[in-house]
Structure formats: C-alpha cells, structure tokens
Design an enzyme around this catalytic site. Sequence first.
Site, PDB file in Angstrom:
ATOM      1  N   ALA A  48       0.784  -1.234   0.000  1.00 17.36           N
ATOM      2  CA  ALA A  48       0.000   0.000   0.000  1.00 17.36           C
ATOM      3  C   ALA A  48       0.813   1.279   0.000  1.00 17.36           C
ATOM      4  O   ALA A  48       0.338   2.311  -0.488  1.00 17.36           O
ATOM      5  CB  ALA A  48      -0.933   0.002   1.215  1.00 17.36           C
ATOM      6  N   CYS A  93       2.835  -0.666 -12.403  1.00 16.74           N
ATOM      7  CA  CYS A  93       3.271   0.535 -13.136  1.00 16.74           C
ATOM      8  C   CYS A  93       4.388   0.146 -14.100  1.00 16.74           C
ATOM      9  O   CYS A  93       5.485   0.699 -14.082  1.00 16.74           O
ATOM     10  CB  CYS A  93       3.726   1.634 -12.168  1.00 16.74           C
ATOM     11  N   GLY A 147      -1.430   6.449  -1.768  1.00 13.48           N
ATOM     12  CA  GLY A 147      -2.365   7.137  -2.657  1.00 13.48           C
ATOM     13  C   GLY A 147      -3.627   6.336  -2.911  1.00 13.48           C
ATOM     14  O   GLY A 147      -4.746   6.869  -2.866  1.00 13.48           O
ATOM     15  N   PRO A 158       3.145   4.412  -0.761  1.00 11.90           N
ATOM     16  CA  PRO A 158       2.972   5.475   0.235  1.00 11.90           C
ATOM     17  C   PRO A 158       1.529   5.885   0.523  1.00 11.90           C
ATOM     18  O   PRO A 158       1.300   6.805   1.280  1.00 11.90           O
ATOM     19  CB  PRO A 158       3.740   6.638  -0.381  1.00 11.90           C
TER      20      PRO A 158
END
Length: 433
Positions: free
Chosen positions: A247, A362, A251, A249
């Site tokens: 989780a 990502c 967002g 940082p």
Amino acid sequence: MKHKPDPAGLKLRLVAAQRLRAVLGGEHFSPLGEKDLADGRDRALANRLVTTALVRQGQINVMLAELLDKGLPPRSGNFEAVLRLSLAQLVFLPDIGAHSALFLAVEAAKKDQKTRHLAGLMNAVLRRAQSNSARYGLMDEALLIPEHFRTIWEKAYGAEALAAFSEALINGAPLDLTLKDEDPALIEALGAEKLIHDSVRIPFRDRPVDALPAYDEGRWWVQDAASALPARLLRAPEGSAVLDLCAAPGGKTAQLIKAGYKVTALDNDSHRLERLKTNMARLGYAPEIVLADAVTYAAPEPFAGILLDAPCSATGTFRRHPEVLWHRQATDIAGRARLQQSLIANAVRALAPGGSLIYCVCSLEPQEGEAQIDWMLETFPELTLDPVRPEELPGLEQAVTPAGLVRTHPGMAPANVEGGMDGFFVARFRRAG
C-alpha cells in the site's frame, strides 16, 4: 597560507555528481533536497543537471564511446559523473553556458584526490565535446531508450507510440493530484486543469509540493493520473472491508477510504509505512495499517475487495525515473513476474466469494501485465475476468482494451490534456460466489 575559497558553483557540481554517481551505481533517483543544498537556486540547477544527464544517458553513452578512446579510467571516483553532468550541460543545456561546464568540471576533478591526475583529460574531452556539440545535439532520440526496451515496446505499442515515449522522457512528468473533494476554486488556486474523475494536473510547478494551496489542510495528494485508475475500478459494496496490498505510500489507500470502504493498508517496509501514516494523518484518514509480507499474510477474515499494486520493473514511471530504463534487465523482469504470481496467489486466498480483485503494475512490460492475466485465469478457476468498460474511464476510453483490460502509456493523453501519463496495467477479476 590562507585557504582559497572554492569557485562559485563548485559545491553544487560536486553534490550533483555524488547523486548522479549513486544512481549510475544502481540507486533509485530522488531529487536533491534542502539538506543537500540549502540555496533553492543551486538546488534547482543541480537537480536539472542530474535529471538531464539521466534522461540523456543513452546519447551520452554514445558520446563517451567516441570521446574516450581508451574508455573510462578505472577507480576514478567522481570522474564519470562529473563528465556526464558537463556533457549534459554543454550539449543539452546551452542556456547555462559552456564556460562553467568546462571550468567547474576541471575544478571538480582537482578537488577529488582520486581524480586530480585526470583534470587534463577532463579538459581535453570536454573541449572535444564542445567542438562537436552541434552534431551531438542532433543525435537520434531513439538512443534515449535501450534497444531491448525499444524492441519490446514497438511490438507491444507500435512505432508511433515508441516515438512518443522518447518525447515524454525529454519533457518529463507534470504534477498530477487527486482531490479529496472537487472544488473549482481550489483547482483555480492550484493553477491546475481537470483531467478525469477527481484528478487534476499542474503543468508548470514553481513551488515545492508542500507550499501549494491546501496542502496543510489535506485536501489533495500527489498521484499520477494513471496511478489513480486502479482504485476507482474496484467494485465492492460500500462500507465493506477491502485490503490494499503493497500500500505505501498510500495514494490508493486514500482513494479507497474516500470511496467509503473500510481499508486495511499492508506493506512490508516499515519506513514506507511511516510515510503512509504521515500522509494519512495529513489527509485525516485512518486506515488499519499492517506491517507484514504480502506473500505470507494470513487475513483474519476474507476481504470483499483487494487491490494489489504489485512490485514491478516500474518501467512505466520512466518520465520521473529515467534510471529504470538502464537499471532493468530481462532477468530482473522475470524475477519480478515470479514474485507477482506469489502475491496474486495470496490475494486470491484472502478474497471473499463474490469479491472484487484489482491487479495492477506501473510497468510497460507485457510479461508483468497481459501475460499474468493468462496465468491467473489458468491457475485460479474460481476467478473470472470482470471487464472494464470504456464508459468507466470517460476521457480515457482509449486505454481500455477489447478484452476489458486497462493499458496506459506515456504517449497517451488523459482527456486530451498535454503531458502524457505513466505506463500502467490494470485488470479486474471477480471470485465465484
């Protein structure tokens, strides 16, 4: 004998070289902060030099091969880093001035005992580079992306998108924010433009993030428009318990809380979790925070929804972290793909019947995205793909594939706003009830 003061600009050059050397050695790039250089103008220039040297690394590699007949000297301290910074300035930052690039590079070499004997070589190499700077400035931008990625990405996304990737790398990333509550007056105060859903973009940022309007009030958080997509696509009953795996940082944790879920935020890195706690405190959110390994975590009760933003190659973030293009190899990606499968298996174990699972990375690598979906459907018969519909992403319909997966890349513009977005892959599943 009175000590002669250092020339103006030398300290920032040495600090920048130290940071660049660390990144070239494999460290993650983080911009220089106030603790590194107190003066804001020096800090901005140093960060600009380091960033340009990293963005232009492929082209600078070609220059070095041509300029150094015998290659880089061994055991030469900061020599390579100083030289790369100076080449970046000479060729790609002409507004700074050529004289300072040469003079300060030689002074930096003299300052370091390991490079003092190379000051003459530094001067000679940079003078050769200066005489060829016009030619170097016209080098093929395809060199900005390593060949192994060019091959994969052209096959996956096409030649036109690949060319846009190089442009996106040079332009860098704008600042995207997710708003806690949509407020036209706040958007105007931020100097932002609306993207999709509750994401906004600040095209030109001239202040630190924590100096932007409403930061202290916790009315927004930094989050690339692509990174904000996965949490929006989770489909669980309002108020139900959901798990944000990996989780920090925070967002996506913030998004899930904003959506009305009871959120457990899990990460295996205590330092990153401290950052998550700080972020949640500023936003006024209070998830349950768990320090644990997502591969072995035993959920006390099944979750109605799970979001797994899995550790990956992060190649989709190259606009902010150009070093990933040169740090990642095929073997690294294969290892991450195996880790992702272990995380997926545990996520499936923790998912309640009828529950919603979001898998995302990502990454621009099909091995970490599309190929994992095939593996999941073959391995877990209790899972079915829950296709994302184009109308769920208004302004970004082009990111939804015919199979109902989501694929973004830096050549894609959300809501036709300039600036591109990170490369992200998102898939949604439903567990049989």
